[in-house]
Design a protein around this motif. Structure first.
Motif, PDB file in Angstrom:
ATOM      1  N   GLU A   1       0.828  -1.190   0.000  1.00 50.68           N
ATOM      2  CA  GLU A   1       0.000   0.000   0.000  1.00 50.68           C
ATOM      3  C   GLU A   1       0.874   1.256   0.000  1.00 50.68           C
TER       4      GLU A   1
ATOM      5  N   GLY B   1       0.402   4.047   1.167  1.00 49.07           N
ATOM      6  CA  GLY B   1       0.417   4.763   2.435  1.00 49.07           C
ATOM      7  C   GLY B   1       1.560   4.370   3.340  1.00 49.07           C
ATOM      8  N   SER B   2       2.212   3.224   3.038  1.00 46.61           N
ATOM      9  CA  SER B   2       3.326   2.771   3.863  1.00 46.61           C
ATOM     10  C   SER B   2       4.644   3.454   3.500  1.00 46.61           C
TER      11      SER B   2
ATOM     12  N   PRO C   1      -4.358   6.065   0.515  1.00 45.54           N
ATOM     13  CA  PRO C   1      -3.216   5.295   1.029  1.00 45.54           C
ATOM     14  C   PRO C   1      -3.315   3.791   0.821  1.00 45.54           C
ATOM     15  N   THR C   2      -4.502   3.288   0.470  1.00 45.34           N
ATOM     16  CA  THR C   2      -4.669   1.838   0.293  1.00 45.34           C
ATOM     17  C   THR C   2      -4.305   1.357  -1.108  1.00 45.34           C
ATOM     18  N   TRP C   3      -4.045   2.276  -2.029  1.00 48.97           N
ATOM     19  CA  TRP C   3      -3.728   1.870  -3.404  1.00 48.97           C
ATOM     20  C   TRP C   3      -2.329   1.264  -3.465  1.00 48.97           C
ATOM     21  N   LYS C   4      -2.084   0.486  -4.531  1.00 45.22           N
ATOM     22  CA  LYS C   4      -0.774  -0.141  -4.732  1.00 45.22           C
ATOM     23  C   LYS C   4      -0.239   0.186  -6.130  1.00 45.22           C
TER      24      LYS C   4
ATOM     25  N   ASP D   1      -6.499   0.028  -7.070  1.00 49.96           N
ATOM     26  CA  ASP D   1      -7.156  -0.532  -5.892  1.00 49.96           C
ATOM     27  C   ASP D   1      -8.369  -1.279  -6.416  1.00 49.96           C
TER      28      ASP D   1
ATOM     29  N   GLN E   1     -11.642   0.447  -5.845  1.00 42.80           N
ATOM     30  CA  GLN E   1     -11.877   1.829  -6.255  1.00 42.80           C
ATOM     31  C   GLN E   1     -11.559   2.123  -7.711  1.00 42.80           C
TER      32      GLN E   1
END
Length: 268
Positions: free
Chosen positions: A77, A79-80, A118-121, A149, A152
């Motif tokens: 993710e 967001g990391s 933040p959850t997207w990759k 995502d 989304q």
């Protein structure tokens, strides 16, 4: 039991036996007992009397040991590792740098930026689509980066050499043509297959820091990228940069506001 044959992709004339049963299996080989030897170059297995296979096999092993591994996107993710977006709470900020793509390293694309949940990759761009093979003089558009995502939608940055659209060097997007002309030329890179002018629902022209952007809303029921596409394009230097946000019906119904925030944030 018969053995099938394996053809080396680098040496088409070389056909090696491939074990399909115990009668075809090669004789046992010595196995390194030390963990320190795990990183050593793999030993060649040669059958008695196959002198030619041994020589070609050694060459193949040398080539493979020196070949660079394909670039891997971060399958975690965003967001990391991306910082929070100051102007968009709840999102993170991505700004491309020369380490991210071959075109940025070659100076063919200016750094671009946008925000993401933040959850997207980030996903890997296939080499044939990345422009890696044609830099610094690509004749056709290529994909810079991709993020997604599954709940989304997807994002991709597509770059097109200016020469594909105009003979004027350092042209602005206004020099190239109207919003309708730009999307007619680049529409297939939004949809992943074809573009029909009837799919264009809305267009917008705006200036950000002196640069003109064309924005698009498309309803594309037959598109490979998804039935809903948002796009934003501008020209800078020798490249037209196209930002595409795509979603299927389910993703769009739950994430339309998020996807519009993403596309509105794009700048070069």
């Amino acid at each position: 039991m018969a053995c099938s044959l394996f053809t080396s992709p680098l040496f088409p004339s070389l056909r090696l036996p491939l074990p399909t049963g115990s009668r075809c299996a090669p004789p046992p080989q010595a196995v390194a007992s030390s963990a320190d030897n795990a990183a050593a170059a793999p030993r060649l297995v040669a059958f008695t009397g196959h002198r030619r296979e041994l020589v070609l096999g050694a060459a193949l092993s040398a080539l493979l040991s020196r070949a660079p591994l394909p670039a891997q996107a971060r399958e975690v993710e965003v967001g990391s590792y991306l910082p929070p977006a100051p102007s968009n709470p709840g999102f993170v900020f991505f700004k491309a740098t020369p380490k991210d793509t071959p075109a940025l390293r070659a100076g063919n694309v200016q750094p671009y930026e946008f925000v993401l949940p933040p959850t997207w990759k980030q996903t890997r761009v296939a080499n044939i689509l990345s422009g890696n093979y044609c830099q610094p003089k690509c004749a056709e558009p290529w994909v810079e980066v991709k993020f997604e995502d599954e709940k989304q939608g997807k994002v991709q940055v597509v770059a097109s050499p200016l020469i594909r659209l105009t003979n004027k060097p350092n042209a602005t997007i206004e020099d190239i043509g109207s919003p309708e002309r730009i999307i007619a030329s680049l529409g297939p890179f939004v949809t992943g297959n074809t573009f029909d002018s009837d799919e264009l629902v809305d267009t917008k022209v705006e200036k950000i820091d002196g640069l003109t952007y064309y924005s698009y809303v498309l309803e594309t029921p037959l598109a490979l990228t998804g039935s809903h596409n948002l796009a934003k394009a501008t020209a800078k230097g020798n490249t037209v940069v196209l930002f595409v946000v795509s979603a299927n019906d389910k993703q769009w119904s739950s994430s339309e506001k998020v996807l519009k925030t993403i596309v509105d944030s794009f700048q070069v």
